[in-house]
Motif scaffolding. Structure first.
Motif, PDB file in Angstrom:
ATOM      1  N   SER A  11     104.268 -69.180 -46.984  1.00 31.80           N
ATOM      2  CA  SER A  11     103.147 -68.250 -47.119  1.00 31.80           C
ATOM      3  C   SER A  11     102.983 -67.820 -48.575  1.00 31.80           C
ATOM      4  CB  SER A  11     103.366 -67.020 -46.236  1.00 31.80           C
ATOM      5  OG  SER A  11     104.514 -66.304 -46.644  1.00 31.80           O
ATOM      6  N   GLY A  12     101.726 -67.568 -48.951  1.00 25.57           N
ATOM      7  CA  GLY A  12     101.427 -67.139 -50.312  1.00 25.57           C
ATOM      8  C   GLY A  12     100.945 -68.254 -51.208  1.00 25.57           C
ATOM      9  N   TYR A  13     100.949 -69.483 -50.699  1.00 25.10           N
ATOM     10  CA  TYR A  13     100.531 -70.635 -51.516  1.00 25.10           C
ATOM     11  C   TYR A  13      99.338 -71.366 -50.904  1.00 25.10           C
ATOM     12  CZ  TYR A  13     104.900 -69.806 -53.937  1.00 25.10           C
ATOM     13  OH  TYR A  13     105.902 -69.223 -54.651  1.00 25.10           O
ATOM     14  N   GLU A  14      98.583 -70.670 -50.071  1.00 24.94           N
ATOM     15  CA  GLU A  14      97.437 -71.282 -49.402  1.00 24.94           C
ATOM     16  C   GLU A  14      96.379 -71.772 -50.393  1.00 24.94           C
ATOM     17  OE1 GLU A  14      99.629 -68.748 -46.593  1.00 24.94           O
ATOM     18  OE2 GLU A  14      98.862 -68.448 -48.626  1.00 24.94           O
ATOM     19  N   HIS A  15      96.326 -71.144 -51.572  1.00 24.41           N
ATOM     20  CA  HIS A  15      95.338 -71.552 -52.576  1.00 24.41           C
ATOM     21  C   HIS A  15      95.532 -72.990 -53.058  1.00 24.41           C
ATOM     22  CE1 HIS A  15      98.831 -69.921 -54.786  1.00 24.41           C
ATOM     23  NE2 HIS A  15      98.558 -70.869 -55.668  1.00 24.41           N
ATOM     24  N   MET A  16      96.734 -73.542 -52.842  1.00 23.86           N
ATOM     25  CA  MET A  16      97.010 -74.882 -53.361  1.00 23.86           C
ATOM     26  C   MET A  16      96.203 -75.962 -52.640  1.00 23.86           C
ATOM     27  SD  MET A  16      98.864 -74.434 -55.933  1.00 23.86           S
ATOM     28  CE  MET A  16      99.196 -76.150 -56.318  1.00 23.86           C
ATOM     29  N   ARG A  17      95.655 -75.643 -51.482  1.00 25.94           N
ATOM     30  CA  ARG A  17      94.829 -76.647 -50.791  1.00 25.94           C
ATOM     31  C   ARG A  17      93.524 -76.911 -51.551  1.00 25.94           C
ATOM     32  NH1 ARG A  17      94.368 -72.250 -47.029  1.00 25.94           N
ATOM     33  NH2 ARG A  17      92.298 -71.291 -47.053  1.00 25.94           N
ATOM     34  N   LYS A  18      93.163 -76.006 -52.465  1.00 27.53           N
ATOM     35  CA  LYS A  18      91.950 -76.172 -53.261  1.00 27.53           C
ATOM     36  C   LYS A  18      92.234 -76.688 -54.667  1.00 27.53           C
ATOM     37  CE  LYS A  18      89.099 -72.648 -50.970  1.00 27.53           C
ATOM     38  NZ  LYS A  18      87.924 -73.482 -50.697  1.00 27.53           N
ATOM     39  N   CYS A  19      93.506 -76.909 -54.990  1.00 35.79           N
ATOM     40  CA  CYS A  19      93.876 -77.303 -56.358  1.00 35.79           C
ATOM     41  C   CYS A  19      94.395 -78.740 -56.371  1.00 35.79           C
ATOM     42  CB  CYS A  19      94.930 -76.351 -56.922  1.00 35.79           C
ATOM     43  SG  CYS A  19      94.397 -74.633 -57.004  1.00 35.79           S
ATOM     44  N   GLU A  20      93.675 -79.613 -57.050  1.00 36.31           N
ATOM     45  CA  GLU A  20      94.085 -81.012 -57.116  1.00 36.31           C
ATOM     46  C   GLU A  20      94.957 -81.315 -58.328  1.00 36.31           C
ATOM     47  OE1 GLU A  20      90.664 -83.475 -56.885  1.00 36.31           O
ATOM     48  OE2 GLU A  20      90.103 -82.815 -54.861  1.00 36.31           O
ATOM     49  N   ASP A  21      94.877 -80.468 -59.338  1.00 35.38           N
ATOM     50  CA  ASP A  21      95.670 -80.705 -60.537  1.00 35.38           C
ATOM     51  C   ASP A  21      95.938 -79.385 -61.243  1.00 35.38           C
ATOM     52  OD1 ASP A  21      93.243 -80.049 -61.778  1.00 35.38           O
ATOM     53  OD2 ASP A  21      92.708 -82.142 -62.113  1.00 35.38           O
ATOM     54  N   LEU A  22      96.701 -79.444 -62.342  1.00 40.20           N
ATOM     55  CA  LEU A  22      97.096 -78.242 -63.077  1.00 40.20           C
ATOM     56  C   LEU A  22      95.882 -77.498 -63.613  1.00 40.20           C
ATOM     57  CD1 LEU A  22      99.172 -76.383 -64.419  1.00 40.20           C
ATOM     58  CD2 LEU A  22      99.345 -78.049 -66.288  1.00 40.20           C
ATOM     59  N   GLU A  23      94.916 -78.223 -64.137  1.00 44.57           N
ATOM     60  CA  GLU A  23      93.729 -77.571 -64.690  1.00 44.57           C
ATOM     61  C   GLU A  23      92.982 -76.795 -63.613  1.00 44.57           C
ATOM     62  OE1 GLU A  23      91.353 -76.081 -67.485  1.00 44.57           O
ATOM     63  OE2 GLU A  23      93.146 -77.321 -67.836  1.00 44.57           O
ATOM     64  N   GLY A  24      92.900 -77.375 -62.415  1.00 44.36           N
ATOM     65  CA  GLY A  24      92.241 -76.678 -61.317  1.00 44.36           C
ATOM     66  C   GLY A  24      92.967 -75.407 -60.931  1.00 44.36           C
ATOM     67  N   LEU A  25      94.295 -75.438 -60.981  1.00 51.74           N
ATOM     68  CA  LEU A  25      95.090 -74.255 -60.676  1.00 51.74           C
ATOM     69  C   LEU A  25      94.853 -73.165 -61.719  1.00 51.74           C
ATOM     70  CD1 LEU A  25      97.243 -72.751 -59.046  1.00 51.74           C
ATOM     71  CD2 LEU A  25      98.993 -73.978 -60.354  1.00 51.74           C
ATOM     72  N   LYS A  26      94.775 -73.555 -62.989  1.00 49.83           N
ATOM     73  CA  LYS A  26      94.526 -72.578 -64.048  1.00 49.83           C
ATOM     74  C   LYS A  26      93.160 -71.926 -63.886  1.00 49.83           C
ATOM     75  CE  LYS A  26      97.506 -74.432 -67.688  1.00 49.83           C
ATOM     76  NZ  LYS A  26      97.578 -74.874 -69.105  1.00 49.83           N
ATOM     77  N   VAL A  27      92.152 -72.731 -63.573  1.00 45.89           N
ATOM     78  CA  VAL A  27      90.800 -72.200 -63.393  1.00 45.89           C
ATOM     79  C   VAL A  27      90.766 -71.205 -62.244  1.00 45.89           C
ATOM     80  CG1 VAL A  27      88.441 -72.791 -62.716  1.00 45.89           C
ATOM     81  CG2 VAL A  27      89.642 -74.195 -64.409  1.00 45.89           C
ATOM     82  N   LEU A  28      91.403 -71.548 -61.130  1.00 50.90           N
ATOM     83  CA  LEU A  28      91.409 -70.670 -59.963  1.00 50.90           C
ATOM     84  C   LEU A  28      92.202 -69.395 -60.229  1.00 50.90           C
ATOM     85  CD1 LEU A  28      90.411 -70.386 -57.065  1.00 50.90           C
ATOM     86  CD2 LEU A  28      92.499 -71.528 -56.298  1.00 50.90           C
ATOM     87  N   THR A  29      93.288 -69.506 -60.997  1.00 51.56           N
ATOM     88  CA  THR A  29      94.108 -68.335 -61.327  1.00 51.56           C
ATOM     89  C   THR A  29      93.331 -67.327 -62.153  1.00 51.56           C
ATOM     90  OG1 THR A  29      96.135 -69.662 -61.268  1.00 51.56           O
ATOM     91  CG2 THR A  29      96.247 -67.570 -62.454  1.00 51.56           C
ATOM     92  N   LEU A  30      92.429 -67.806 -62.993  1.00 54.77           N
ATOM     93  CA  LEU A  30      91.643 -66.923 -63.855  1.00 54.77           C
ATOM     94  C   LEU A  30      90.584 -66.142 -63.088  1.00 54.77           C
ATOM     95  CD1 LEU A  30      91.144 -69.272 -66.936  1.00 54.77           C
ATOM     96  CD2 LEU A  30      92.434 -67.128 -66.916  1.00 54.77           C
TER      97      LEU A  30
END
Length: 257
Positions: free
Chosen positions: A68-87
């Protein structure tokens, strides 16, 4: 019983819950409320800048293990996508990345902040594993938290739904080593070396070894019921299904199943 009543039952009548909106920014809003010169967006930028490919891979592994707590990773295909979503701010844009252990540690390092958490997901009012302390740590190259500087302390409530609220003591939300309430020091077992003028007591090596063995036995006993504690960093992982520590990546001991 109200949340404040529950907190007072554990700590003392001097403590109260300061509720924060459940919009995906709750942890960052707690921090920005206590450290007024940092906005939610600035705090999210600190975390995004610290993300690496290793962190991305770890989070993907967490999501694959249904942690739990990592559900956002289903929308992140790569590191750049994770950074964009984190912002992205949850309050402004809706879906975003919730703060998990990595984000909390980064903010602790950057602000030299001891983040104390009363974790309601851990069962048992007197269970020591529900009193979590995330302290600043030095990063590679010597950057990051410096316990020799002025540490600040804040106290958060983490609900069973992974939501963060602030906990105040006599309406104060942030403390230094001199003003940190004694009840907090007692419950979170804060080290005496963090108090100016106090030197930590010397503990004989035999007692240290016995203490470690007792702690390990206690962690195993608790783990049978609600999760498992890492033998390397002592972080309590709340899922028995996850095979590596959420904080340091240490493998789950075979004896814990």
């Amino acid at each position: 019983m109200s949340r404040t009543g529950q907190i007072q039952k554990i700590l003392s009548p001097a403590f109260s819950v300061k509720f924060v909106p459940a919009n995906g920014d709750c942890f960052f809003k707690c921090i920005s409320t206590c450290v007024a010169d940092h906005t939610v967006k600035e705090l999210r930028a600190m975390v995004a800048d610290a993300l690496t490919q290793e962190t991305f891979d770890m989070m993907k592994m967490m999501w694959s293990a249904k942690q739990s707590g990592y559900e956002h990773m289903r929308k992140c295909e790569d590191l750049e996508g994770l950074k964009v979503l984190t912002l992205k701010s949850g309050a402004e844009e809706g879906y975003t990345v919730w703060a998990e252990t990595f984000a909390i540690q980064i903010i602790s390092n950057k602000l030299n902040l001891v983040v104390l958490i009363l974790d309601e997901e851990v069962r048992g009012r007197d269970n020591p594993d529900r009193f979590i302390a995330i302290r600043p740590e030095a990063a590679e190259g010597g950057e990051g938290g410096d316990v020799g500087r002025d540490l600040k302390y804040i106290l958060l409530q983490r609900t069973r739904r992974q939501h963060f609220n602030l906990i105040a003591c006599s309406d104060s939300l942030i403390w230094d080593a001199d003003t940190c309430p004694s009840r907090i020091r007692e419950c979170w077992n804060l080290a005496s070396e963090e108090v100016p003028g106090e030197a930590p007591a010397e503990v004989p090596e035999v007692e240290k070894e016995e203490g470690l063995e007792m702690q390990a036995a206690k962690r195993r006993k608790v783990a049978d019921k609600v999760g498992w504690a890492c033998s390397a960093c002592t972080f309590f992982n709340k899922s028995n299904d996850f095979l590596c520590c959420e904080v340091c990546g240490e493998k789950k001991p075979e004896e814990m199943g």
